[in-house]
Design an enzyme around this catalytic site. Structure first.
Site, PDB file in Angstrom:
ATOM      1  CB  SER A 262      -0.888   0.000   1.235  1.00 62.27           C
ATOM      2  OG  SER A 262      -0.091   0.308   2.371  1.00 62.27           O
ATOM      3  CE  LYS A 263      -1.267   8.044  -0.316  1.00 64.16           C
ATOM      4  NZ  LYS A 263      -0.635   8.746   0.701  1.00 64.16           N
ATOM      5  NE  ARG A 264      -1.825   2.534   5.813  1.00 63.82           N
ATOM      6  CZ  ARG A 264      -3.049   2.269   5.382  1.00 63.82           C
ATOM      7  NH1 ARG A 264      -3.893   3.192   5.295  1.00 63.82           N
ATOM      8  NH2 ARG A 264      -3.442   1.055   5.070  1.00 63.82           N
TER       9      ARG A 264
END
Ligand code: GLU
Length: 506
Positions: A262-264
């Site tokens: 994910s982006k995180r």
């Protein structure tokens, strides 16, 4: 695939923000498949969910595909015979199909208001609109024909929902996974047409794939749960024999393999997950991209091309043309592909080494301009590039690796030298300077033996003197062969730098 069927594939992103590398890989696999089969690659913007629309996202998608060299044959910017290519502009085309489904008993009008549904969700946290409860909700199945007609005539807001069969097994042959089956009893009655007349993704995707004569669909595995809804829509609309073939691509996993990247994860682990920098227009937050970090598009594309695909050999470096010619669905893996940022860097490093200087020159000029070096001697930049190329992980590393060729080092790693400095070393460098000053033939091949013979005369060890010499020229313990540096800097600069550094080291 029948031999007459024209291959037409589509990349169908929703313009909701920056493009995750998984999205670019989906675009790439569609593109590779299309090119491999001399087919067409279409970009369709799926913007029916106005609440998720983000300004600038479509432009970002276009720029991103252009940067990667994944050029659509048809798109909003390059319309072909199947336009419009933005779903919001196709709005009038969807209602008739939703109505046709209602007329044929495959869908129904639902009059429940948002508040009523919220109320249901409050009462039952796992609420889903389905065959289990649809008869107790307000829709054309639970109401009489007259009541329904009255509500419609009054213009009461309503959605159209698919009537999921109570207990059937729906299955299809996925090009990657083989036969995949779903039980309809587990699936809710998805909304097909919203109260504002916009279709949902489920209806729009099927109607448009049919209208655009899409033959194959490569999309992320996260869409697999939607497949039974789509499959039933193809069937209920009477188009089953024209249904495209599907391939659900394996997920791109976090580096440790635990779940989807994910982006995180990128923020947490310090690497980009987006293709290019993306600034959220609402919050102003910047999410970093591969492009701005200094990735070459061909390295980025190569890295994505082998995330979940291989050609059956150990080969890892592929140009786009090679990916096109070798691409085969059979070699796409079923299981998720772990993302390894170190490997991504390796691809970039390898592609920088493989690239002609000419191809790299635009990046190099930019790196020089960013550093304030505006007047450049192209021949010299070329020579320097050839010498430092193999040391670059990112094209943007050029200045860090080569600044000393263009300006005096700003700092010298005095700490690496000073504690071990002694008078003998000062004498050595003073003698060496005298020799260098006399030197007519200023080439690495004469300077290196000269330096080494002076070292031998001094009785000191080569390493004791080479490292300080490098720091004198470069400022730190890095850079290419020190005699190549000596030659390229030229006699005058070398003498100035050695003299200056000697003062600091003594
Ligand atoms: N609009 C969907 C997305 O944002 C497309 C899914 C599909 O390819 O069917 O990814």
């Amino acid at each position: 695939m029948s031999s007459q069927q024209k291959v037409r594939v589509r990349f169908a992103p929703s313009p909701t923000g920056g493009l995750h590398l998984g999205g670019v890989r989906t675009a790439l696999f569609n593109y590779l498949f299309a090119r491999h089969h001399q087919g067409e690659f279409i970009l369709r913007i799926e913007d029916t969910d106005q609440t998720r629309f983000v300004a600038g996202a479509e432009e970002y998608i276009n720029e991103c595909l252009a940067w990667c060299g994944i050029s659509p044959d048809e798109s909003p910017a390059k319309p072909g015979a199947f336009g419009p290519y933005r779903q919001s502009e196709r709005k009038p085309s969807y209602r008739q199909y939703a109505e046709q489904l209602v007329a044929n008993g495959y869908a129904y009008y639902a009059f429940d208001t948002a508040e009523e549904l919220d109320q249901q969700r409050k009462l039952q946290p796992n609420f889903r609109y389905s065959h289990e409860n649809r008869m107790s909700l307000r829709n054309s199945l639970s109401l009489s024909e007259a009541e329904t007609k009255a509500l419609l005539d009054e213009g009461v807001a309503h959605t159209i929902r698919i009537k999921m069969p109570e207990d059937e097994v729906v299955s299809f042959e996925d090009m990657i996974r083989g036969r995949v089956s779903f039980e309809t009893k587990l699936i809710d009655d998805k909304v097909l047409l919203k109260a504002d007349g916009m279709p949902t993704y489920h209806l729009a995707v099927v109607v448009d794939d049919k209208a655009m004569e899409i033959s194959h669909i490569f999309r992320g595995e996260e869409w697999l749960p939607s497949a039974p809804v789509h499959l039933l829509l193809w069937e209920y609309l009477g188009w089953k024999d024209q249904m495209p073939q599907w391939a659900h691509l394996p997920l791109i996993l976090k580096p440790d393999g635990n779940g989807k990247l994910s982006k995180r994860d990128g923020d947490r682990l310090g690497f980009p997950v987006y293709a290019m920098n993306w600034t959220d227009p609402k919050t102003g937050d910047l999410t970093k991209g591969f492009r701005e970090l200094g990735f070459l598009p061909k390295a980025f594309v190569n890295m994505l091309g082998v995330l979940g695909w291989n050609d059956g050999t150990d080969q890892e470096l592929f140009s786009v043309d090679e990916l096109i010619s070798k691409f085969s669905v059979e070699r796409i893996s079923k299981s998720g592909a772990k993302f390894d940022f170190e490997k991504a860097k390796w691809f970039n490093h390898e592609w920088i080494k493989k690239s002609d200087n000419e191809d790299l020159m635009p990046y190099i000029k930019k790196a020089l301009a960013n550093a304030g070096v505006l007047e450049i001697n192209l021949d010299r930049v070329n020579t320097v590039l050839s010498v430092v190329k193999e040391r670059l992980t990112y094209v943007s590393d050029f200045w860090g690796q080569a600044s000393f060729f263009f300006e005096e080092p700003k700092e010298y790693d005095v700490d690496a030298v000073k504690p071990k400095w002694n008078a003998d070393k000062t004498v050595f460098f003073e003698n060496m300077l005298a020799e260098f000053e006399k030197q007519e033939d200023w080439t690495a091949s004469t300077l290196e033996p000269l330096f080494k013979s002076k070292v031998a005369e001094s009785g000191m060890k080569i390493g004791e003197l080479m490292m300080p010499y490098r720091i004198m020229l470069v400022g730190g313990k890095f850079g290419p062969d020190v005699f190549v540096i000596t030659e390229l800097l030229g006699k005058e600069t070398v003498i100035i730098r050695v003299k200056k550094a000697l003062e600091l080291f003594k």
